[in-house]
Design a protein around this motif. Structure first.
Motif, PDB file in Angstrom:
ATOM      1  N   LEU A   1      21.851 -26.268  22.292  1.00 37.15           N
ATOM      2  CA  LEU A   1      22.387 -26.291  20.917  1.00 37.15           C
ATOM      3  C   LEU A   1      22.130 -27.656  20.270  1.00 37.15           C
ATOM      4  CD1 LEU A   1      24.170 -25.028  18.603  1.00 37.15           C
ATOM      5  CD2 LEU A   1      26.128 -26.109  19.721  1.00 37.15           C
ATOM      6  N   HIS A   2      21.627 -27.592  19.017  1.00 40.49           N
ATOM      7  CA  HIS A   2      21.408 -28.842  18.272  1.00 40.49           C
ATOM      8  C   HIS A   2      22.387 -28.941  17.101  1.00 40.49           C
ATOM      9  CE1 HIS A   2      19.424 -32.354  16.819  1.00 40.49           C
ATOM     10  NE2 HIS A   2      18.727 -31.793  15.868  1.00 40.49           N
ATOM     11  N   CYS A   3      23.329 -28.026  16.997  1.00 43.58           N
ATOM     12  CA  CYS A   3      24.330 -27.854  15.924  1.00 43.58           C
ATOM     13  C   CYS A   3      24.010 -26.563  15.200  1.00 43.58           C
ATOM     14  CB  CYS A   3      24.374 -29.008  14.905  1.00 43.58           C
ATOM     15  SG  CYS A   3      22.947 -29.136  13.848  1.00 43.58           S
TER      16      CYS A   3
ATOM     17  N   LEU B   1      10.779 -34.315  20.348  1.00 44.43           N
ATOM     18  CA  LEU B   1       9.819 -33.951  19.298  1.00 44.43           C
ATOM     19  C   LEU B   1      10.492 -32.918  18.387  1.00 44.43           C
ATOM     20  CD1 LEU B   1       6.550 -33.633  21.444  1.00 44.43           C
ATOM     21  CD2 LEU B   1       7.099 -35.453  19.832  1.00 44.43           C
ATOM     22  N   HIS B   2       9.852 -32.631  17.262  1.00 49.35           N
ATOM     23  CA  HIS B   2      10.377 -31.646  16.307  1.00 49.35           C
ATOM     24  C   HIS B   2       9.284 -30.630  15.966  1.00 49.35           C
ATOM     25  CE1 HIS B   2      12.986 -35.221  15.516  1.00 49.35           C
ATOM     26  NE2 HIS B   2      13.918 -34.291  15.520  1.00 49.35           N
ATOM     27  N   PRO B   3       9.676 -29.419  15.571  1.00 50.95           N
ATOM     28  CA  PRO B   3       8.649 -28.407  15.288  1.00 50.95           C
ATOM     29  C   PRO B   3       7.668 -28.825  14.203  1.00 50.95           C
ATOM     30  CG  PRO B   3      10.856 -27.616  14.665  1.00 50.95           C
ATOM     31  CD  PRO B   3      11.038 -28.881  15.437  1.00 50.95           C
TER      32      PRO B   3
ATOM     33  N   ILE C   1      24.530 -26.011  11.569  1.00 47.59           N
ATOM     34  CA  ILE C   1      23.858 -26.407  10.325  1.00 47.59           C
ATOM     35  C   ILE C   1      23.583 -27.899  10.422  1.00 47.59           C
ATOM     36  CG2 ILE C   1      24.112 -26.689   7.832  1.00 47.59           C
ATOM     37  CD1 ILE C   1      25.695 -24.135   7.741  1.00 47.59           C
ATOM     38  N   HIS C   2      22.323 -28.267  10.246  1.00 47.39           N
ATOM     39  CA  HIS C   2      21.898 -29.643  10.517  1.00 47.39           C
ATOM     40  C   HIS C   2      22.370 -30.614   9.432  1.00 47.39           C
ATOM     41  CE1 HIS C   2      19.287 -32.960  11.605  1.00 47.39           C
ATOM     42  NE2 HIS C   2      19.009 -32.334  12.738  1.00 47.39           N
ATOM     43  N   ARG C   3      23.179 -31.539   9.824  1.00 49.09           N
ATOM     44  CA  ARG C   3      23.623 -32.655   8.974  1.00 49.09           C
ATOM     45  C   ARG C   3      24.342 -33.616   9.909  1.00 49.09           C
ATOM     46  NH1 ARG C   3      27.271 -28.399  10.226  1.00 49.09           N
ATOM     47  NH2 ARG C   3      29.346 -28.842   9.424  1.00 49.09           N
TER      48      ARG C   3
ATOM     49  N   ALA D   1      23.169 -33.899  19.753  1.00 50.78           N
ATOM     50  CA  ALA D   1      23.771 -34.158  18.440  1.00 50.78           C
ATOM     51  C   ALA D   1      22.700 -34.389  17.390  1.00 50.78           C
ATOM     52  CB  ALA D   1      24.666 -35.385  18.514  1.00 50.78           C
ATOM     53  N   PRO D   2      22.896 -33.842  16.170  1.00 53.25           N
ATOM     54  CA  PRO D   2      21.943 -34.128  15.103  1.00 53.25           C
ATOM     55  C   PRO D   2      21.903 -35.631  14.827  1.00 53.25           C
ATOM     56  CG  PRO D   2      23.853 -32.903  14.264  1.00 53.25           C
ATOM     57  CD  PRO D   2      23.975 -32.942  15.749  1.00 53.25           C
ATOM     58  N   MET D   3      20.713 -36.148  14.675  1.00 57.74           N
ATOM     59  CA  MET D   3      20.484 -37.576  14.413  1.00 57.74           C
ATOM     60  C   MET D   3      21.086 -38.471  15.494  1.00 57.74           C
ATOM     61  SD  MET D   3      20.797 -37.195  10.382  1.00 57.74           S
ATOM     62  CE  MET D   3      21.616 -35.663  10.675  1.00 57.74           C
ATOM     63  N   ILE D   4      21.218 -37.910  16.696  1.00 59.07           N
ATOM     64  CA  ILE D   4      21.756 -38.680  17.833  1.00 59.07           C
ATOM     65  C   ILE D   4      23.052 -39.375  17.406  1.00 59.07           C
ATOM     66  CG2 ILE D   4      21.110 -40.382  19.637  1.00 59.07           C
ATOM     67  CD1 ILE D   4      19.383 -37.997  19.793  1.00 59.07           C
TER      68      ILE D   4
ATOM     69  N   ILE E   1      12.555 -30.557  22.392  1.00 56.29           N
ATOM     70  CA  ILE E   1      12.196 -30.310  20.996  1.00 56.29           C
ATOM     71  C   ILE E   1      13.488 -29.934  20.272  1.00 56.29           C
ATOM     72  CG2 ILE E   1      10.886 -28.840  19.410  1.00 56.29           C
ATOM     73  CD1 ILE E   1       8.814 -28.481  21.679  1.00 56.29           C
ATOM     74  N   ASP E   2      13.840 -30.722  19.265  1.00 53.55           N
ATOM     75  CA  ASP E   2      14.996 -30.373  18.434  1.00 53.55           C
ATOM     76  C   ASP E   2      14.492 -29.375  17.393  1.00 53.55           C
ATOM     77  OD1 ASP E   2      16.399 -32.114  19.988  1.00 53.55           O
ATOM     78  OD2 ASP E   2      16.723 -33.628  18.434  1.00 53.55           O
ATOM     79  N   TYR E   3      14.804 -28.103  17.634  1.00 56.53           N
ATOM     80  CA  TYR E   3      14.188 -27.032  16.846  1.00 56.53           C
ATOM     81  C   TYR E   3      14.974 -26.806  15.558  1.00 56.53           C
ATOM     82  CZ  TYR E   3      10.849 -23.358  16.162  1.00 56.53           C
ATOM     83  OH  TYR E   3       9.807 -22.613  15.655  1.00 56.53           O
ATOM     84  N   GLU E   4      14.467 -27.398  14.482  1.00 55.20           N
ATOM     85  CA  GLU E   4      15.207 -27.442  13.210  1.00 55.20           C
ATOM     86  C   GLU E   4      14.248 -27.208  12.050  1.00 55.20           C
ATOM     87  OE1 GLU E   4      16.449 -31.506  13.955  1.00 55.20           O
ATOM     88  OE2 GLU E   4      14.966 -32.282  12.550  1.00 55.20           O
ATOM     89  N   PRO E   5      14.785 -26.820  10.870  1.00 58.23           N
ATOM     90  CA  PRO E   5      13.919 -26.643   9.691  1.00 58.23           C
ATOM     91  C   PRO E   5      13.364 -28.003   9.235  1.00 58.23           C
ATOM     92  CG  PRO E   5      16.140 -25.747   9.311  1.00 58.23           C
ATOM     93  CD  PRO E   5      16.195 -26.537  10.571  1.00 58.23           C
TER      94      PRO E   5
HETATM   95 ZN   LIG Z   1      17.762 -32.999  14.368  1.00 61.01          ZN
END
Ligand SMILES: [Zn+2]
Length: 283
Positions: free
Chosen positions: A84-86, A222-224, A88-90, A119-122, A11-15
């Motif tokens: 870690l998914h980063c 998956l995402h939250p 700040i997501h961008r 990595a964000p957005m792979i 799960i990429d736990y992001e807003p």
């Molecule tokens: Zn993401």
């Protein structure tokens, strides 16, 4: 010793706003926190409940650990792998930008012995692997490639998100390998993407079943906001109207997860890596 086939569940736990590129310029953390509206804090308990006894990898956006220190704490206490998914997501393909971003999350990563990066957005470049190694990571899961692919760059293991190859073959996988038309045109379907799960729903479970029967370990994301509905707001509705191609991301996937967990064994990516390396030693 052969490895038990299982689904590598992450799960990429992001807003929720991480989906939309027009928020990328918003760098003020308090504004971003306000935009999140408490969602990343409130969604965690219901998600942990949905996971039940199953263990997954949760790749956390670091600023969430700043906003709500209880989030990484709860993930680890529940027995899941924290990655870690980063911070700040961008999009973070530039290696210098990535280096600064990793530093921003360094303290909680150290505290919780984080060893995996998504990595964000792979989106990752080849030169990021040396940086990940120097930053203390052991593995990355930041490209798409056929299930079962596992390789090392520098001293970083890459455990790709799953694709299924419909035709052709590749002998070497070079970053970046994100979800693109090129990938599809080259005959690979990235079924491990939550976008694909949103489009095809339970058809993906059939692909997973087939892969497991072939002795492979499908890796899926998956995402939250796909498991717990974010409070609807005029802003979110407007964002979706302006970006209709993103709707599959927000489709509810809690029934998909339920069915997945009922039918298949799952494990975190880190556990899979440990067991794979161990099985290689004993061959
Ligand atoms: Zn993401």
């Amino acid at each position: 010793m052969s490895l038990t086939p299982r689904v590598l569940l992450s799960i990429d736990y992001e807003p929720w706003f991480a989906l939309f590129r027009h928020y990328d310029h918003l760098r003020d953390s308090s504004q971003r926190r306000e935009l999140d509206g408490g969602f990343t804090r409130l969604a965690l308990d219901p998600i942990l409940e949905q996971l039940g006894d199953a263990k997954a990898s949760l790749y956390l956006v670091g600023e969430i650990a700043d906003w709500y220190p209880e989030v990484p704490q709860k993930i680890v206490s529940a027995g899941h792998e924290l990655g870690l998914h980063c911070h700040i997501h961008r999009p973070l393909v530039n290696v210098n930008e990535l280096a600064d971003d990793i530093v921003d999350s360094a303290s909680w990563c150290k505290q919780y012995h984080v060893r995996g990066y998504r990595a964000p957005m792979i989106g990752i470049r080849e030169d990021a692997y040396a940086l990940l190694e120097n930053s203390g990571f052991q593995y990355s899961s930041s490209i798409y490639a056929p299930t079962g692919t596992l390789f090392q760059r520098n001293n970083i293991w890459e455990i790709p998100v799953s694709t299924i190859r419909l035709r052709g073959s590749a002998n070497r996988y070079t970053a970046p390998r994100d979800f693109s038309f090129k990938l599809l045109l080259d005959g690979e379907f990235p079924y491990g993407s939550s976008f694909s799960i949103g489009l095809m729903g339970k058809q993906i479970l059939k692909i997973i079943d087939g892969e497991l029967k072939r002795g492979l370990c499908p890796s899926i994301i998956l995402h939250p906001y796909e498991l717990v509905k974010p409070t609807s707001s005029a802003r979110l509705t407007r964002d979706l109207i302006l970006n209709p191609h993103l709707v599959p991301f927000l489709r509810d996937k809690s029934s998909f997860l339920k069915e997945l967990l009922r039918n298949f064994p799952v494990s975190p990516l880190g556990t899979y890596l440990d067991e794979t390396l161990k099985s290689r030693e004993t061959v």
